[in-house]
Design an enzyme around this catalytic site. Structure first.
Site, PDB file in Angstrom:
ATOM      1  N   ASN A  92       4.461  22.993  22.692  1.00  0.00           N
ATOM      2  CA  ASN A  92       4.543  22.860  24.151  1.00  0.00           C
ATOM      3  C   ASN A  92       5.982  22.708  24.633  1.00  0.00           C
ATOM      4  O   ASN A  92       6.336  23.152  25.728  1.00  0.00           O
ATOM      5  CB  ASN A  92       3.698  21.670  24.634  1.00  0.00           C
ATOM      6  CG  ASN A  92       2.219  21.972  24.570  1.00  0.00           C
ATOM      7  OD1 ASN A  92       1.828  23.111  24.352  1.00  0.00           O
ATOM      8  ND2 ASN A  92       1.392  20.959  24.737  1.00  0.00           N
ATOM      9  N   ASN A 136      -1.656   2.136  51.197  1.00  0.00           N
ATOM     10  CA  ASN A 136      -0.309   1.547  51.275  1.00  0.00           C
ATOM     11  C   ASN A 136       0.795   2.479  50.753  1.00  0.00           C
ATOM     12  O   ASN A 136       1.976   2.224  50.975  1.00  0.00           O
ATOM     13  CB  ASN A 136      -0.264   0.192  50.545  1.00  0.00           C
ATOM     14  CG  ASN A 136      -0.400   0.325  49.039  1.00  0.00           C
ATOM     15  OD1 ASN A 136      -0.890   1.335  48.552  1.00  0.00           O
ATOM     16  ND2 ASN A 136       0.025  -0.675  48.306  1.00  0.00           N
ATOM     17  N   PRO A 152       3.920  13.547  53.920  1.00  0.00           N
ATOM     18  CA  PRO A 152       3.159  14.654  54.501  1.00  0.00           C
ATOM     19  C   PRO A 152       1.817  14.800  53.777  1.00  0.00           C
ATOM     20  O   PRO A 152       1.686  14.384  52.619  1.00  0.00           O
ATOM     21  CB  PRO A 152       4.054  15.872  54.236  1.00  0.00           C
ATOM     22  CG  PRO A 152       4.885  15.489  53.070  1.00  0.00           C
ATOM     23  CD  PRO A 152       5.076  14.003  53.133  1.00  0.00           C
ATOM     24  N   ARG A 212       2.632  11.480  27.708  1.00  0.00           N
ATOM     25  CA  ARG A 212       2.427  10.659  26.505  1.00  0.00           C
ATOM     26  C   ARG A 212       3.613   9.721  26.375  1.00  0.00           C
ATOM     27  O   ARG A 212       4.757  10.107  26.677  1.00  0.00           O
ATOM     28  CB  ARG A 212       2.387  11.515  25.233  1.00  0.00           C
ATOM     29  CG  ARG A 212       1.346  12.589  25.169  1.00  0.00           C
ATOM     30  CD  ARG A 212      -0.009  12.009  24.746  1.00  0.00           C
ATOM     31  NE  ARG A 212      -0.986  13.034  24.454  1.00  0.00           N
ATOM     32  CZ  ARG A 212      -1.554  13.835  25.356  1.00  0.00           C
ATOM     33  NH1 ARG A 212      -1.215  13.746  26.620  1.00  0.00           N
ATOM     34  NH2 ARG A 212      -2.448  14.733  24.993  1.00  0.00           N
ATOM     35  N   LEU A 213       3.339   8.508  25.924  1.00  0.00           N
ATOM     36  CA  LEU A 213       4.440   7.578  25.571  1.00  0.00           C
ATOM     37  C   LEU A 213       3.825   6.631  24.552  1.00  0.00           C
ATOM     38  O   LEU A 213       2.806   5.985  24.832  1.00  0.00           O
ATOM     39  CB  LEU A 213       4.932   6.819  26.804  1.00  0.00           C
ATOM     40  CG  LEU A 213       6.191   5.937  26.605  1.00  0.00           C
ATOM     41  CD1 LEU A 213       6.976   5.805  27.914  1.00  0.00           C
ATOM     42  CD2 LEU A 213       5.875   4.574  26.046  1.00  0.00           C
ATOM     43  N   GLY A 240      10.235  -4.061  21.997  1.00  0.00           N
ATOM     44  CA  GLY A 240      11.037  -3.557  23.112  1.00  0.00           C
ATOM     45  C   GLY A 240      11.208  -2.045  23.130  1.00  0.00           C
ATOM     46  O   GLY A 240      11.895  -1.500  24.000  1.00  0.00           O
ATOM     47  N   GLY A 298       8.842   0.379  23.562  1.00  0.00           N
ATOM     48  CA  GLY A 298       8.099   0.989  24.672  1.00  0.00           C
ATOM     49  C   GLY A 298       8.914   0.903  25.959  1.00  0.00           C
ATOM     50  O   GLY A 298       9.011   1.872  26.720  1.00  0.00           O
ATOM     51  N   TYR A 331       2.148  -0.881  31.871  1.00  0.00           N
ATOM     52  CA  TYR A 331       2.741  -0.160  33.010  1.00  0.00           C
ATOM     53  C   TYR A 331       2.756  -0.993  34.294  1.00  0.00           C
ATOM     54  O   TYR A 331       3.693  -0.908  35.077  1.00  0.00           O
ATOM     55  CB  TYR A 331       2.002   1.162  33.235  1.00  0.00           C
ATOM     56  CG  TYR A 331       2.261   2.135  32.113  1.00  0.00           C
ATOM     57  CD1 TYR A 331       3.527   2.679  31.937  1.00  0.00           C
ATOM     58  CD2 TYR A 331       1.270   2.469  31.198  1.00  0.00           C
ATOM     59  CE1 TYR A 331       3.795   3.539  30.881  1.00  0.00           C
ATOM     60  CE2 TYR A 331       1.527   3.326  30.138  1.00  0.00           C
ATOM     61  CZ  TYR A 331       2.785   3.850  29.991  1.00  0.00           C
ATOM     62  OH  TYR A 331       3.062   4.694  28.953  1.00  0.00           O
TER      63      TYR A 331
HETATM   64  C1  LIG Z   1       1.769   0.450  24.978  1.00  0.00           C
HETATM   65  C2  LIG Z   1       3.035   0.656  24.136  1.00  0.00           C
HETATM   66  C3  LIG Z   1       3.706   1.958  24.547  1.00  0.00           C
HETATM   67  C4  LIG Z   1       4.004  -0.526  24.383  1.00  0.00           C
HETATM   68  O1  LIG Z   1       5.159  -0.365  23.588  1.00  0.00           O
HETATM   69  P1  LIG Z   1       5.820  -1.611  22.824  1.00  0.00           P
HETATM   70  O2  LIG Z   1       7.050  -1.149  22.158  1.00  0.00           O
HETATM   71  O3  LIG Z   1       4.788  -2.244  21.954  1.00  0.00           O
HETATM   72  O4  LIG Z   1       6.133  -2.581  24.049  1.00  0.00           O
HETATM   73  P2  LIG Z   1       7.470  -3.422  24.313  1.00  0.00           P
HETATM   74  O5  LIG Z   1       7.788  -4.212  23.092  1.00  0.00           O
HETATM   75  O6  LIG Z   1       8.532  -2.541  24.843  1.00  0.00           O
HETATM   76  O7  LIG Z   1       6.946  -4.384  25.437  1.00  0.00           O
HETATM   77  C5  LIG Z   1       7.592  -4.519  26.663  1.00  0.00           C
HETATM   78  C6  LIG Z   1       6.806  -5.540  27.418  1.00  0.00           C
HETATM   79  O8  LIG Z   1       5.461  -5.095  27.582  1.00  0.00           O
HETATM   80  C7  LIG Z   1       4.535  -6.026  27.036  1.00  0.00           C
HETATM   81  N1  LIG Z   1       3.502  -5.217  26.383  1.00  0.00           N
HETATM   82  C8  LIG Z   1       3.607  -4.457  25.296  1.00  0.00           C
HETATM   83  N2  LIG Z   1       2.468  -3.820  25.019  1.00  0.00           N
HETATM   84  C9  LIG Z   1       1.620  -4.199  25.978  1.00  0.00           C
HETATM   85  C10 LIG Z   1       0.278  -3.870  26.259  1.00  0.00           C
HETATM   86  N3  LIG Z   1      -0.422  -3.027  25.496  1.00  0.00           N
HETATM   87  N4  LIG Z   1      -0.287  -4.445  27.336  1.00  0.00           N
HETATM   88  C11 LIG Z   1       0.430  -5.304  28.101  1.00  0.00           C
HETATM   89  N5  LIG Z   1       1.710  -5.640  27.912  1.00  0.00           N
HETATM   90  C12 LIG Z   1       2.291  -5.084  26.848  1.00  0.00           C
HETATM   91  C13 LIG Z   1       5.328  -6.849  26.061  1.00  0.00           C
HETATM   92  O9  LIG Z   1       4.779  -8.131  25.905  1.00  0.00           O
HETATM   93  C14 LIG Z   1       6.692  -6.888  26.714  1.00  0.00           C
HETATM   94  O10 LIG Z   1       6.751  -7.859  27.721  1.00  0.00           O
HETATM   95  P3  LIG Z   1       8.075  -8.766  27.877  1.00  0.00           P
HETATM   96  O11 LIG Z   1       9.208  -7.814  28.208  1.00  0.00           O
HETATM   97  O12 LIG Z   1       7.716  -9.694  28.983  1.00  0.00           O
HETATM   98  O13 LIG Z   1       8.248  -9.415  26.552  1.00  0.00           O
HETATM   99  C15 LIG Z   1       2.699   0.676  22.625  1.00  0.00           C
HETATM  100  O14 LIG Z   1       2.092  -0.536  22.254  1.00  0.00           O
HETATM  101  C16 LIG Z   1       1.835   1.836  22.184  1.00  0.00           C
HETATM  102  O15 LIG Z   1       2.354   2.869  21.800  1.00  0.00           O
HETATM  103  N6  LIG Z   1       0.505   1.688  22.176  1.00  0.00           N
HETATM  104  C17 LIG Z   1      -0.398   2.726  21.710  1.00  0.00           C
HETATM  105  C18 LIG Z   1      -0.300   4.058  22.429  1.00  0.00           C
HETATM  106  C19 LIG Z   1      -0.566   3.981  23.913  1.00  0.00           C
HETATM  107  O16 LIG Z   1      -1.451   3.239  24.346  1.00  0.00           O
HETATM  108  N7  LIG Z   1       0.200   4.785  24.678  1.00  0.00           N
HETATM  109  C20 LIG Z   1       0.074   4.878  26.122  1.00  0.00           C
HETATM  110  C21 LIG Z   1      -0.671   6.061  26.594  1.00  0.00           C
HETATM  111  S1  LIG Z   1      -0.267   7.632  25.889  1.00  0.00           S
END
Ligand SMILES: CC(C)(COP(=O)(O)OP(=O)(O)OC[C@H]1O[C@@H](n2cnc3c(N)ncnc32)[C@H](O)[C@@H]1OP(=O)(O)O)[C@@H](O)C(=O)NCCC(=O)NCCS
Length: 169
Positions: A40, A77, A83, A94-95, A105, A107, A142
Site C-alpha cells: 500500500n 459541538n 461548511p 493503524r498505530l 512512551g 505510542g 486517544y
Molecule cells: C494503544 C497503544 C498504541 C499505546 O502505546 P504505548 O506505547 O503502550 O503507550 P504509551 O506508553 O505511549 O502511553 C502513553 C500514555 O497512554 C496511556 N496508555 C497506554 N496504553 C493505553 C491504553 N490502551 N488505554 C489507555 N491509556 C493507555 C499510558 O498510561 C500513558 O499515560 P501517561 O502519559 O499518563 O503515563 C499500544 O498499547 C498498542 O499498540 N496496543 C495494541 C494495538 C492497538 O490497539 N492499536 C490501536 C489501533 S490500530
C-alpha cells in the site's frame, strides 16, 4: 530503559523479514504490517512509518492516508463554522506498539510524529481534522490527547488540526 528510536519510511527498512516479527497483540494489526503495508505504501494508498530501535527491532509503526469527514457525522459541538460538505482529514489508519515495548512512551512518540506530519501536510493543502481508527482497548489512549468520537462511529476519533497547532506552539 530509554529506547533511542529512528522513524523511517517502510520503504527504507533494510530487512523486510523484520515485518513478520512484529506483535502488538492484535492479529489484524500485525497482519497489516507483515502483508499489506509495504504494498500500500508503494501504491500510495497508505504511507507507513516505522520506529526502529538501535538494535534494529520494530518498536512500533503507524500508517496514514487522506480521508474525508461527513459533516453529518460530526457531533453538534464540532460543527461550528464548518461548511456542510465533506471536510478534508488525515487518517491514522493503524498505530501500534510491539508488545515488549508497550507502556514505555512509544505510542505517544508515534502519535506525536503523526501530528508533526499532519501539520506539515496542513501547511500546503486543506486539512481540517486528524482522525484515528481506535480499538476498544486503545480508545482511552486517544481520549487523553483530546480526541472526540463521531456520533455514529464510537471508535473513530477526530481532533482539529488547529488544536494540534496550538499544542505545539
Ligand atoms: C494503544 C497503544 C498504541 C499505546 O502505546 P504505548 O506505547 O503502550 O503507550 P504509551 O506508553 O505511549 O502511553 C502513553 C500514555 O497512554 C496511556 N496508555 C497506554 N496504553 C493505553 C491504553 N490502551 N488505554 C489507555 N491509556 C493507555 C499510558 O498510561 C500513558 O499515560 P501517561 O502519559 O499518563 O503515563 C499500544 O498499547 C498498542 O499498540 N496496543 C495494541 C494495538 C492497538 O490497539 N492499536 C490501536 C489501533 S490500530
Amino acid at each position: 530503559m530509554i529506547h533511542v528510536l529512528y522513524l523511517i519510511s517502510i520503504s527504507e527498512l533494510p530487512q523486510k523479514n523484520l515485518l513478520k516479527t512484529f506483535d502488538c497483540g492484535i492479529e489484524e494489526v500485525n497482519i497489516y504490517l507483515s502483508r499489506y503495508a509495504e504494498k500500500n505504501d508503494k501504491l500510495g494508498i497508505g504511507k507507513t512509518f516505522i520506529a526502529l530501535t538501535q538494535t534494529k527491532e520494530i518498536a512500533g509503526y503507524f500508517t496514514i492516508a487522506t480521508a474525508q469527514v461527513k459533516f453529518e457525522d460530526l457531533p453538534e459541538n464540532a460543527k461550528n463554522h464548518l461548511p456542510k460538505y465533506p471536510i478534508p482529514a488525515l487518517r491514522v489508519a493503524r498505530l501500534a506498539v510491539n508488545k515488549s515495548f508497550q507502556k514505555k512512551g512509544i505510542g505517544k512518540y508515534l502519535l506525536t510524529q503523526a501530528f508533526i506530519k499532519t501539520v506539515h501536510v496542513a501547511d500546503i493543502t486543506g486539512l481540517y481534522f486528524i482522525i484515528v481508527d481506535a480499538k476498544e482497548s486503545s480508545a482511552s489512549f486517544y481520549e487523553q490527547f483530546g480526541f472526540q468520537s463521531f456520533t455514529d462511529k464510537a471508535l473513530t476519533y477526530f481532533l482539529p488540526v488547529e488544536t494540534i497547532r496550538k499544542a505545539m506552539r
